[in-house]
Motif scaffolding. Structure first.
Motif, PDB file in Angstrom:
ATOM      1  N   LEU A 134       0.818  -1.220   0.000  1.00 30.42           N
ATOM      2  CA  LEU A 134       0.000   0.000   0.000  1.00 30.42           C
ATOM      3  C   LEU A 134       0.843   1.259   0.000  1.00 30.42           C
ATOM      4  O   LEU A 134       0.419   2.307  -0.500  1.00 30.42           O
ATOM      5  N   ASP A 135       2.017   1.193   0.591  1.00 35.78           N
ATOM      6  CA  ASP A 135       2.898   2.364   0.663  1.00 35.78           C
ATOM      7  C   ASP A 135       4.329   1.875   0.719  1.00 35.78           C
ATOM      8  O   ASP A 135       4.629   0.858   1.364  1.00 35.78           O
ATOM      9  N   GLY A 136       5.240   2.580   0.063  1.00 36.79           N
ATOM     10  CA  GLY A 136       6.630   2.169   0.026  1.00 36.79           C
ATOM     11  C   GLY A 136       7.032   1.678  -1.355  1.00 36.79           C
ATOM     12  O   GLY A 136       6.202   1.446  -2.230  1.00 36.79           O
ATOM     13  N   ASP A 137       8.322   1.506  -1.540  1.00 32.15           N
ATOM     14  CA  ASP A 137       8.885   1.072  -2.827  1.00 32.15           C
ATOM     15  C   ASP A 137       9.220  -0.414  -2.738  1.00 32.15           C
ATOM     16  O   ASP A 137      10.073  -0.813  -1.934  1.00 32.15           O
ATOM     17  N   ASN A 163       0.958   8.537   9.378  1.00 37.12           N
ATOM     18  CA  ASN A 163       1.724   7.796   8.372  1.00 37.12           C
ATOM     19  C   ASN A 163       3.009   7.261   9.022  1.00 37.12           C
ATOM     20  O   ASN A 163       3.867   8.033   9.434  1.00 37.12           O
ATOM     21  N   LEU A 165       5.506   5.620   7.642  1.00 35.30           N
ATOM     22  CA  LEU A 165       6.651   5.462   6.747  1.00 35.30           C
ATOM     23  C   LEU A 165       7.812   6.338   7.211  1.00 35.30           C
ATOM     24  O   LEU A 165       7.661   7.538   7.446  1.00 35.30           O
ATOM     25  N   GLY A 184       7.559   0.342   4.607  1.00 30.30           N
ATOM     26  CA  GLY A 184       6.418   0.010   3.754  1.00 30.30           C
ATOM     27  C   GLY A 184       5.227  -0.450   4.568  1.00 30.30           C
ATOM     28  O   GLY A 184       5.357  -0.880   5.717  1.00 30.30           O
ATOM     29  N   ILE A 185       4.056  -0.341   3.955  1.00 32.37           N
ATOM     30  CA  ILE A 185       2.809  -0.851   4.533  1.00 32.37           C
ATOM     31  C   ILE A 185       2.213  -1.814   3.510  1.00 32.37           C
ATOM     32  O   ILE A 185       2.016  -1.454   2.347  1.00 32.37           O
TER      33      ILE A 185
END
Length: 799
Positions: A134-137, A163, A165, A184-185
């Motif tokens: 959902l979030d992060g690379d 958040n 992150l 990351g998520i």
């Protein structure tokens, strides 16, 4: 034409309200059961198929001949350098990733601090698997040491709505504290994933992994290795390269150079097979059973067929009442096709009404059924057109299956005979055959349910030689806590509710540490014995009520006992020793003098025989505290344990479990199977019972005048009830004779999984037969009694 069929069908069904209700309810129960079991089967067969390239992902595992552990020499764990070697040297491999299960204590706030299950994962994890980040690379989320990817629910638990992150989360991995950076998520792993986790931690966080890869160590296996194949590659294409790895990296190691026959063999497993078709040592989580899945599917189909049989039976039984209708229609010019269509329309109408009711029943029963099969099932598919298309097809199939035969039989009646009320000549035999088939199925299910419950109760209550009652197990979190064991034991004994304190490396009901022992006093060259082993502290024997058959127990504070061993009778026999005390064995590379021999006890599942065991006195290797508590003081003793652990290990939350509970979890699948069998059997009996009620109604109606004559001639109520019930009881007895040997063979095959098991004596089947007959009598008694107590004058005026 169709409108006419529907109008006539509705009138006919309304005229026979009781029969219609029985058919609708029976078919609804059968369809709901088929729908629920279908959801379960669909869920089990869908494991890991949500990944974008699921058909191209394989797991690499290994076979080490001669290193049997827990009954097999096949292992899910592989060496750390394998993943890099696959990407470097095997053109068919696009990417490879490795994971390792890890439990970490996350957070420092007492309100959110908790142990969570996660995975060490290499940076290629998101290249191989399609978990929703959902979030992060995905390319860098697991690249750096101490990088952690949290699931959405875990992130909310520690960071709320902010958040996370880039923020830091304190954690402890065993003895080591670490400041973890959230990179990351990820969405929660689906329920049909064999990889389940609360967090993903960069594999390079583990210094042991880094050293192992850098030193190219192929001699130890601690990691699950997955490979994403190129689109044009097949798993078999990896076999030559995997064989070459074994020859290049494994064969030169000292042990395998001396024992070439035990050389490791690497092999691949499709990702989508892991849940149901893999049973290796050190699997990630608990897999399913393909055999059980298809068994549940078969039972669901059988219950639906039982409901169809009910409809067919009742429809053919009603043939006499509808014969004149058929005759009139034929005289007025109706053809066989029209009549068959009419009766088939009635069957389809009943089926589709039952289908709507079945969906509602399934929706209502889904939470209970999900708990029963321990799966997160959902009826979300109801909202899709594909589901209703499938339901329409199912309704057509069931309607034709249930109503096809009666439709054809009634449509073929000759007009002259039909006007006289004649029924098909073979109707009675056909109905009897269906009743026998119904009760053969339900009787076999009933026998299976009783046997499964007996076996589960047997393994849960059997004396294993180890007294598990009221023993609490607490983790010794780190080396610092282990070093305080003596002071901790002394403090615990200050409470009167503490009866005994000891410690061990493994759970006493599941000692899984195993070594291949090649040195002991009197060994012949080339001999080897597989020995299960666990470090313990003095007092272990007393705490669990073990029996010393030779020698003595360890003595607290007795320096000579440090590094000594207690062995079980099986190991003494394996070594050929009549007297073991005073001899020595070599486990883990040091000689251990034998202090005593304990009577054999079950420290593994009842599916396995008692194996050779060594308990050695080594306080540095224990990892769990074991406290026997007074059953009359459990709550206050637990409070004392919590207060004591808070002073000794304040950085850790207080966690404990009763050894009895841990033992019970070993048989959770069997308990689940027993419950599922019980519910499905009850449904099968319900459906079969509804059919008997309907048949009894028509049988008594057809014999109304006969019953009146018998009563006038002096027959008692009991004699008339026996007359009406006798035919059906005979059919049930015949069904039992057919079902008993089939059930016996199936149950023997299931019990073969257990070394220690119940005996399938005649008592089990006698109880099954008695229950089947009793339920039959219960199902027919109401109508039989009503007919037997009716006014004979009214009975003689019937028709």
């Amino acid at each position: 034409m169709l409108k006419n069929y529907l109008l006539v069908a509705l009138r006919g069904l309304r005229a026979q309200r009781g029969t219609t209700l029985l058919n609708v309810v029976g078919l609804a129960v059968g369809l709901a059961c088929a729908l629920l079991t279908g959801l379960y089967v669909r869920h089990e067969l869908s494991y890991d198929r949500f990944h974008e390239h699921a058909d191209r992902i394989v797991r690499v595992a290994k076979d080490e001949p001669g290193s049997e552990f827990m009954g097999t020499s096949r292992y899910a764990l592989t060496p750390a350098p394998l993943a890099e070697a696959l990407m470097r040297d095997v053109p068919e491999v696009e990417r490879a990733a490795q994971v390792q299960a890890v439990e970490a204590l996350l957070g420092t706030d007492p309100d959110t601090r908790a142990y969570r299950d996660g995975l060490f994962a290499t940076r290629q994890f998101f290249d191989v698997f399609t978990f929703d980040l959902l979030d992060g690379d995905p390319a860098t989320a697991l690249a750096e040491p101490n990088s952690v990817v949290l699931t959405a629910s875990t992130a909310r638990a520690y960071f709320g709505d902010t958040n996370p992150l880039g923020q830091t989360l304190d954690g402890r991995l065993g003895d080591d504290a670490a400041a973890l950076t959230v990179t990351g998520i990820v969405a929660e792993a689906p329920s049909n994933s064999h990889l389940a986790f609360d967090f993903l931690l960069a594999m390079t966080t583990s210094e042991y992994y880094t050293r192992t890869v850098e030193r190219d160590r192929w001699g130890s296996s601690d990691y699950h290795t997955y490979a994403l194949l190129r689109p044009d590659a097949t798993p078999d294409d990896l076999t030559p390269a995997l064989d070459a790895f074994a020859q290049t990296y494994i064969a030169p190691l000292d042990f395998f150079r001396e024992n070439p026959e035990r050389l490791t063999v690497f092999f691949t497993q499709p990702l989508t097979d892991l849940h149901l078709r893999s049973d290796l040592n050190f699997e990630l989580g608990v897999g399913g059973s393909e055999r059980y899945v298809w068994l549940v599917a078969a039972i669901g189909v059988l219950i639906l067929l039982l409901a169809c049989v009910n409809y067919t039976n009742l429809a053919t039984a009603r043939g006499a009442t509808r014969a004149q209708e058929v005759g009139v229609r034929k005289v007025l010019g109706a053809g066989q096709a029209q009549l068959a269509g009419q009766f088939l329309t009635e069957a389809l109408l009943v089926t589709f009404v039952a289908l709507g009711l079945a969906v509602a029943l399934a929706q209502a029963a889904l939470p209970t059924f999900s708990d029963l099969v321990a799966r997160d099932l959902s009826l979300a598919v109801v909202a899709t057109p594909a589901f209703w298309g499938m339901m329409a097809v199912l309704g057509l199939v069931v309607g034709v299956l249930a109503g096809g035969y009666p439709s054809l039989v009634l449509a073929r009646l000759q007009p002259a005979r039909a006007m006289q009320g004649s029924r098909p000549s073979r109707g009675r035999f056909f109905r009897n055959s269906l009743v026998v088939g119904q009760f053969a199925v339900t009787t076999a299910l009933l026998a299976g349910t009783l046997a499964v419950h007996q076996q589960v109760r047997y393994v849960q209550t059997a004396r294993t030689g180890l007294d598990r009652a009221q023993v609490v197990a607490l983790p010794l979190e780190d080396r610092a806590t282990v070093r305080q064991y003596d002071a901790l034991k002394e403090t615990l004994h200050e409470h009167t509710g503490v009866l005994a304190v000891t410690a061990s490396q493994h759970s006493p009901t599941r000692i899984i540490g195993q070594s291949g022992m090649t040195r002991w006093e009197g060994v012949d060259e080339g001999e080897r014995v597989g020995v299960f082993n666990s470090a313990v502290r003095p007092g272990f024997v007393d705490a669990f009520g073990l029996e010393i058959v030779e020698g003595r127990d360890f003595i607290e504070g007795h320096e000579a006992d440090n590094g000594g061993a207690l062995i079980n009778e099986t190991l003494a026999r394996e070594l050929g020793w009549e007297t073991a005390v005073g001899r020595w064995i070599d486990v883990h590379g040091w000689e251990m003098p034998i202090v005593g021999v304990v009577k054999d006890f079950n420290f593994l599942s009842f599916r396995q025989p008692v194996a050779p065991l060594a308990l050695y006195n080594n306080g540095n290797w224990v990892s769990r505290l074991l406290v026997k508590v007074d059953p009359t003081q459990v709550p206050e003793t637990l409070d004392h344990l919590e207060a004591t652990m808070a002073t000794v290990a304040p950085a850790y939350p207080f966690t404990y479990e009763f050894v009895d509970d841990a033992y019970a979890r070993m048989y959770a699948d069997d308990v689940q199977l027993g419950r599922l069998f019980g519910v499905l059997t009850a449904l099968a009996l319900l459906v079969a019972g509804l059919g008997l009620v309907g048949l009894t109604t028509f049988m008594t109606a057809q014999r109304t005048k006969e019953i009146g004559i018998r009563k006038v001639l002096g027959a008692t109520v009991a004699q008339i009830v026996a007359l009406i019930s006798a035919d059906l009881v005979k059919l049930v007895v015949l069904a039992f004779v057919i079902a008993a040997p089939v059930a016996y063979v199936g149950l023997r095959r299931w019990l073969d999984d257990f070394v220690y098991r119940i005996e399938l004596g005649p008592g089990l089947f006698l109880v099954t037969g008695f229950v089947a007959i009793a339920l039959t009598l219960l199902a027919v008694s109401v109508h039989a009694l009503r007919a037997a107590t009716a006014d004979p004058v009214r009975s003689l005026r019937y028709e």
